[in-house]
Design an enzyme around this catalytic site. Sequence first.
Site, mmCIF file in Angstrom:
data_model
loop_
_atom_site.group_PDB
_atom_site.id
_atom_site.type_symbol
_atom_site.label_atom_id
_atom_site.label_comp_id
_atom_site.label_asym_id
_atom_site.label_seq_id
_atom_site.Cartn_x
_atom_site.Cartn_y
_atom_site.Cartn_z
ATOM 1 N N LYS A 1 -9.860 0.056 -2.147
ATOM 2 C CA LYS A 1 -9.772 -0.303 -0.735
ATOM 3 C C LYS A 1 -10.233 0.905 0.063
ATOM 4 O O LYS A 1 -9.623 1.973 -0.009
ATOM 5 C CB LYS A 1 -8.344 -0.694 -0.353
ATOM 6 C CG LYS A 1 -8.175 -1.001 1.142
ATOM 7 C CD LYS A 1 -6.755 -1.454 1.451
ATOM 8 C CE LYS A 1 -6.516 -1.604 2.943
ATOM 9 N NZ LYS A 1 -5.139 -2.076 3.263
ATOM 10 N N ASP B 1 0.870 -1.176 0.000
ATOM 11 C CA ASP B 1 0.000 0.000 0.000
ATOM 12 C C ASP B 1 0.908 1.228 0.000
ATOM 13 O O ASP B 1 1.517 1.556 1.024
ATOM 14 C CB ASP B 1 -0.893 0.019 1.239
ATOM 15 C CG ASP B 1 -1.950 -1.085 1.246
ATOM 16 O OD1 ASP B 1 -1.814 -2.051 0.470
ATOM 17 O OD2 ASP B 1 -2.900 -0.983 2.038
ATOM 18 N N LYS C 1 -6.650 3.250 -2.888
ATOM 19 C CA LYS C 1 -7.070 3.191 -1.486
ATOM 20 C C LYS C 1 -7.385 4.597 -1.016
ATOM 21 O O LYS C 1 -6.664 5.545 -1.351
ATOM 22 C CB LYS C 1 -5.955 2.549 -0.657
ATOM 23 C CG LYS C 1 -6.188 2.483 0.840
ATOM 24 C CD LYS C 1 -5.010 1.789 1.516
ATOM 25 C CE LYS C 1 -5.057 1.881 3.030
ATOM 26 N NZ LYS C 1 -3.891 1.229 3.666
#
Length: 211
Positions: free
Chosen positions: A175, A89, A150
């Site tokens: 996400k 991430d 995300k």
Amino acid sequence: MYRDELAAHIDHTVLGPETTWTDTKRVLDEAAEHEMNACIPPCYVAEAAQYAPDVTLATVIGFPHGQNAPAAKREEAVVADEDGADELDVVINVGRLKSLETGTVQEELAGVVAATPLPVKVIIETALLSDDEKHAACEAAEAAGADMVKTSTGFADSGAMVADVELMSEYLPVKASGGVGSYEDAMAMLDAGAERIGASSGVEILEGAPE
């Protein structure tokens, strides 16, 4: 959504500045017990990969502000891969994006994507961006070859919002992370188009789900 199905969508997370190995082991134990994924600090990935080999491990790159040098982000990705991470991430450089340096942002993200074969989620930090900037961030992530976008690090003033998930899902799988603390919150994000939930409350979310 039933509990067993929902668990696979959750990245059970511990990323605070005071996170210890004991904290990380607790999250790994909970993730293993409930069949969730885990998102943990980079410094514990090697230990975690040995401790919980059956848990899908995500870790963070350029966290939490994204202002690391591009070469440092690439090296972080390589080390995380070598240590046993399964997913990355990576935090976008918000300052570069706001300065309309989208080519630079895309190039940096592409470098991280190319550094390892691991799936890359790009954290765009929606709380700091206008809608136009959110579109630009998602376009850069998509063009760079990222696998997901995300919403948040959890360190900005706010986290995942339904409207942002809807916007982002036009580009890549999403996400939703930051402020998702209940089954109802999680389902709102999934209904809006999210495919993954990042939350430190993974157990509580599952406890609210029907069996």
